[in-house]
Scaffold this motif. Structure first.
Motif, PDB file in Angstrom:
ATOM      1  N   TRP A  38      22.301  80.466  19.215  1.00  0.00           N
ATOM      2  CA  TRP A  38      21.471  79.402  19.795  1.00  0.00           C
ATOM      3  C   TRP A  38      22.157  78.893  21.064  1.00  0.00           C
ATOM      4  CZ3 TRP A  38      16.687  77.719  19.229  1.00  0.00           C
ATOM      5  CH2 TRP A  38      16.322  76.449  19.688  1.00  0.00           C
ATOM      6  N   VAL A  66      16.366  75.539  12.925  1.00  0.00           N
ATOM      7  CA  VAL A  66      16.331  76.973  13.240  1.00  0.00           C
ATOM      8  C   VAL A  66      17.253  77.740  12.285  1.00  0.00           C
ATOM      9  CG1 VAL A  66      16.963  78.679  14.999  1.00  0.00           C
ATOM     10  CG2 VAL A  66      15.614  76.678  15.640  1.00  0.00           C
ATOM     11  N   ALA A  69      15.548  78.070   9.024  1.00  0.00           N
ATOM     12  CA  ALA A  69      14.489  79.090   9.063  1.00  0.00           C
ATOM     13  C   ALA A  69      15.084  80.494   8.950  1.00  0.00           C
ATOM     14  CB  ALA A  69      13.682  78.958  10.357  1.00  0.00           C
ATOM     15  N   SER A 106      10.091  79.379  13.809  1.00  0.00           N
ATOM     16  CA  SER A 106      10.822  78.335  14.538  1.00  0.00           C
ATOM     17  C   SER A 106      10.091  77.946  15.818  1.00  0.00           C
ATOM     18  CB  SER A 106      12.234  78.815  14.892  1.00  0.00           C
ATOM     19  OG  SER A 106      12.988  79.039  13.744  1.00  0.00           O
TER      20      SER A 106
END
Length: 158
Positions: A38, A66, A69, A106
């Motif tokens: 990320w 995220v 998920a 997401s």
């Protein structure tokens, strides 16, 4: 027994001790990889000057969502149940499905909530960067395990 063989034996024993905990450890490592990816994706999108300062105040919460998920998708596709020392094409297929599903979910949730400060390019690139990160971790593990096994076998299989 040479010093190198001793180190490889210790590594082999350490990996064997971790084996019963491989599923929770796999989820932990995957969560760390998703978080790192990320940040790497933001770095690609915004550059070194702005990759932290241009983020929204809520970005840490978005990243946690995220990660959740990705972990849920991993569980759905039974990614944590695999043994990394045998990683191959089947593992990459499951990772691809998990990353694809988690990325779509997401992005849909983030866009649906109107979190406009999350760059769309980050949402689009993150599943690809994460897939690469997760695959590299498994490849490095497999290479390390195979190298250790070959060093041990070369030392007389002790």
């Amino acid at each position: 027994m040479s010093q190198g063989a001793t180190a490889w034996h210790r590594l082999d024993r350490a990996l064997a001790r971790l084996r019963p905990y491989r599923e929770p450890l796999s989820l932990l490592v995957d969560a760390l990889v998703v978080a790192a990816c990320w940040n790497i994706t933001y770095l690609f999108r915004l550059g070194f000057e702005r990759w932290i300062s241009a983020r929204a105040d809520y970005d840490a919460w978005v990243m946690l969502g995220v990660i959740g998920a990705y972990l849920a998708a991993s569980l759905l596709f039974k990614v944590p149940q695999s043994m990394w020392r045998f990683s191959g094409f089947g593992e990459v297929q499951r990772l691809l499905l998990a990353c694809g599903l988690a990325g779509v979910v997401s992005a849909a949730v983030i866009m649906g909530l109107g979190l406009v400060k999350v760059p769309r390019a980050v949402l689009a690139l993150h599943p690809v960067v994460t897939l690469m990160g997760l695959a590299v971790v498994r490849i490095v593990y497999r290479m390390t395990w195979e190298h250790a096994r070959s060093r041990i076998a070369g030392a007389g299989g002790e």
